[in-house]
Design an enzyme around this catalytic site. Structure first.
Site: not given
Ligand code: 2AM
Length: 494
Positions: A134, A192-193, A196
């Site tokens: 990432s 994580h996304n 986000e």
């Protein structure tokens, strides 16, 4: 090719799109010899003659040639389009590799695919690593967050390269550690996304209250985000928001005001939410963030509805016109953002715990926070606190129960509630702030109204219920109407 380069390469990298090229250049900077290969071989020569000119990077024009240049155990990393291309390269590689060699997928693969590929490659005697990478193109070049998982025997052989090229925090701590078995690396990248998406939505809600509620200018908001970035919200996304608000268009006016309010998405947030439904874990904030993008995309419908559906005016003029009150209210917005963010990460970690149980992974929770601390889009000071929480108690069942975060929510709670309540009264949409608060209030409720829900289910479907005055696991059915019969439903779905 000069003879001294034979068998000298540390790693091969397949896929010369910008991410792949940048990761190769980054590896080269750190003293590793990389063999570069790409399906369209002309890109290999282009790369060697341009970006890679003057480096130790070696080109290969076939899989066989690429493999022949590698030290043992061989390390071959793919950064190609997720899906079929990965499976095709695995098949192309297998005849040229030996037991113990390592295939690495650094693309955006679905974790289920990685689960399958780890098993498949291990059945051929190979090791397989699926790693989240990432930080975009810039991250790949200067130091990404790297989240590797898969065959754990491969870790000692990829650790040095990965940790060298990854982002560093607090001096020289690498944002790369072993995540866990199977598709755990790609899974953690997916979470994580999702996080986000949540972080971005929270910032948008704070911006919206300041802009439409308090009537603040882009320059004023630029100052507020700048100030927030010096405190507990210090993060990449707050920092770029600060800078976005300062950006002027050619006519000198803020560019942000000219950008159409319809959001796109590539689907990683959606996959996180779909997975949460499969595992029965409430990641309500990330779900609201995904749905908010969907609502934003209904631009034409919204424009029509805005003329027909009446509600309160969203202006907060009494607060906006009183500098003292305004300052306090902006602090409350910050607290709402912060407390909601704690809830979002707590939900993300709840999902990871459920996934670890479901898929049989031994996840390194503190390590995950550390990997996200630098290099990636959600990098922040806050993640250091999450790392501390898991260092203090690796078995922590929920981030909301950690002493530090408990105290932080206690401190922010008044402001958070004020923002959600004021927004509701004034018709300012705050889906993420509100869902976070609702979740918080549900989570801290020993008793919820699901007793009524169970009664309803039993009434219309004989789904049975448990009783507060009987041990758990005993199920009862009531003939609610006197003519429904006393047969309960044979299947009981929690
Ligand atoms: P290409 O340059 O030959 O298109 C990002 O798209 C990277 O994935 C590129 O290196 C691209 O190679 C590669 N890629 C995309 N689809 C592929 C496929 N089906 N087989 C092999 N490589 C592929």
């Amino acid at each position: 090719m000069e003879p001294q380069q034979k068998l000298q390469a540390d790693i091969a990298l397949i896929g010369l799109a910008v991410m792949g090229q940048n990761l190769i250049l980054n590896m080269n900077d750190h003293g590793f010899t990389v063999v570069a290969y790409n399906r369209t071989a002309s890109k290999v020569d282009d790369f060697l003659n341009n970006e890679a000119k003057g480096t130790k990077i070696i080109g290969a024009h076939s899989v066989e040639e690429m493999v022949s240049k590698l030290k043992r155990p061989r390390r071959v990393m793919m950064l190609v389009k997720a899906g079929q291309a990965v499976d095709e390269f695995i098949e192309q590689l297998i005849p040229h590799l030996e037991p113990g060699d390592i295939i690495i997928d650094g693309g955006n693969s679905l974790f289920e695919d990685t689960n399958r590929r780890v098993k498949y490659c291990e059945s051929k005697g190979l090791l397989y690593v699926g790693t989240g990478v990432s930080g975009g193109e810039e991250g790949a070049r200067r130091g990404p967050s790297i989240m590797p998982g898969g065959s754990s025997e491969a870790w000692p052989y990829v650790k040095e390269i990965f940790q060298a090229v990854s982002a560093k925090v607090d001096g020289n701590v690498p944002c790369c550690d072993w995540v866990g078995e199977g598709g755990a690396g790609h899974y953690v990248k997916m979470i994580h996304n999702g996080i986000e998406y949540g972080d971005m939505q929270l910032i948008c809600e704070a911006y919206n209250i300041m802009k439409n509620g308090l009537g603040m200018s882009a320059d004023e908001m630029h100052d507020v985000f700048g100030e927030w970035n010096t405190g507990e919200l210090d993060s990449y996304l707050i920092e770029i928001t600060r800078d976005i608000l300062a950006k002027k268009d050619d006519d000198g006016l803020p560019l942000i005001d000219k950008i159409l309010d319809t959001a796109g998405q590539k689907g990683t947030g959606k996959w996180t939410v779909i997975n949460s439904q499969d595992l029965g874990i409430p990641i309500t904030l990330m779900a609201e963030a995904v749905y908010s993008r969907c609502v934003s995309a209904l631009k034409d419908e919204r424009v029509k509805a805005s003329k027909k559906l009446k509600g309160p005016r969203p202006t907060l003029s009494t607060i906006a016109n009183n500098p003292e009150k305004k300052k306090q209210f902006i602090n409350d917005i910050r607290d709402a953002l912060y407390a909601s963010k704690i809830v979002s990460y707590a939900q993300g970690y709840m999902l990871m715990r459920a996934a670890a149980k479901e898929y049989g992974w031994n996840l390194n929770y503190g390590g995950i926070a550390l990997m996200w601390r630098g290099g990636c889009i959600i990098r922040s000071r806050f993640l250091g606190k999450i790392k501390d929480a898991y260092d203090n108690n690796p078995k922590l069942s929920n981030l909301l129960l950690d002493d530090y975060f408990r105290a932080e929510i206690k401190r922010s709670q008044k402001g958070w509630r004020n923002i959600v309540a004021t927004s509701a009264k004034k018709g300012i949409p705050v889906p993420a702030f509100a869902t976070a608060l609702s979740f918080f209030d549900q989570y801290r409720s020993a008793v919820l109204p699901a007793n009524l829900l169970q009664a309803q289910r039993d009434y219309f479907g004989a789904h049975t219920y448990e009783r507060t005055d009987k041990p758990r696991g005993e199920f009862f059915h009531t003939n609610w109407t006197g003519h429904g019969g006393s047969t309960s439903s044979s299947t009981y779905n929690v």
